[in-house]
Design a protein around this motif. Structure first.
Motif: not given
Length: 267
Positions: A45, A49, A53-58, A60
């Motif tokens: 994360i 970040a 790219l702060k979306n956790p999907i990346f 994950t």
């Protein structure tokens, strides 16, 4: 057992346990008895970040992909180890080559990620592992069997084995005792020391994780209702490096203003 087979067996056992425990580390990221895991999801994360790219999907997807490749590595080494015990040299070499090639691919991906995320220390580490894999393949494949001799069960060998077992048992007992004395640090909050007026220092031990950090801050706020936590500062690396297994945390506070003072400000 011939020296060539001993070298092969040692290489297979090392890499099988290496990737097997690496997979376990992904499955059990927290601190448990006799196991200190690493929170790779939080680390990923942070990495993504830093790229915006702060979306956790990346994080994950990246962690899931790496875990799948590590499981594949473990399976290949395990199959090679099984073929070794079955004395199937051809199949053993075939699975080991697949395992080494997959491992080199994974470490190459790690190295690319290290460059993208700016982690130069990990880049050096993963690059060294990439070279170690080549050495492992050379040692596994090209050790000349004609120059090796069979190790006999002489008195010297038996004595060395006995001494090794005794040392191992002593070390195991020592580690066990140390673990039983220090494992309480897993969930025990840390007491702060006021080093400057309004500034408290917390010295976290090795086993303390983010849960201990949160528990410590919450208890500190409960014990000091007269204080307001303004911000928290992690000690610089120069200070932390003196205690390799510790982390210094500084909490900056200020006094809670009374109701009368607040009313005077409003006036």
């Amino acid at each position: 057992m011939k020296e060539k087979n001993i070298i092969r067996l040692s290489i297979l056992i090392f890499w099988t346990f290496f990737w097997g425990l690496s997979v376990v580390d992904k499955i059990i990221p927290d601190v448990h008895y006799l196991w200190v895991g690493k929170d790779f999801f939080a680390l990923f994360i942070k990495f993504f970040a830093s790229l915006g790219l702060k979306n956790p999907i990346f994080a994950t997807l990246a962690l899931a992909s790496i875990t799948v490749l590590e499981v594949l590595n473990f399976v290949f080494y395990f199959l090679s180890l099984g073929s070794f015990f079955k004395s199937d040299e051809g199949l053993c070499e075939k699975w080991f080559f697949r395992a080494v090639f997959t491992s080199m691919t994974l470490f190459a991906l790690f190295s690319i990620g290290d460059q993208v995320f700016g982690d130069r220390f990990q880049l050096l580490e993963h690059g060294l592992f990439w070279l170690v894999l080549i050495v492992s393949w050379v040692g596994f494949k090209y050790v000349d069997e004609t120059k090796t001799t069979r190790i006999s069960g002489s008195k010297g060998v038996k004595l060395a084995v006995v001494i090794g077992l005794v040392i191992t048992m002593c070390a195991s007992v020592s580690i066990r005792e140390f673990s039983s004395k220090t494992f309480s640090n897993v969930d025990t909050s840390v007491n702060g020391v006021e080093v400057v007026d309004g500034v408290y220092k917390f010295d976290f031990p090795f086993l303390a994780d983010k849960l201990v950090w949160e528990k410590t801050v919450n208890e500190f706020k409960a014990e000091h209702p007269e204080l307001v936590v303004n911000y928290i500062y992690t000690g610089p690396g120069e200070l932390n490096s003196k205690k390799k297994t510790h982390m210094l945390l500084y909490v900056f506070t200020s006094k809670v203003e009374s109701q009368e003072a607040q009313e005077l400000k409003l006036e």
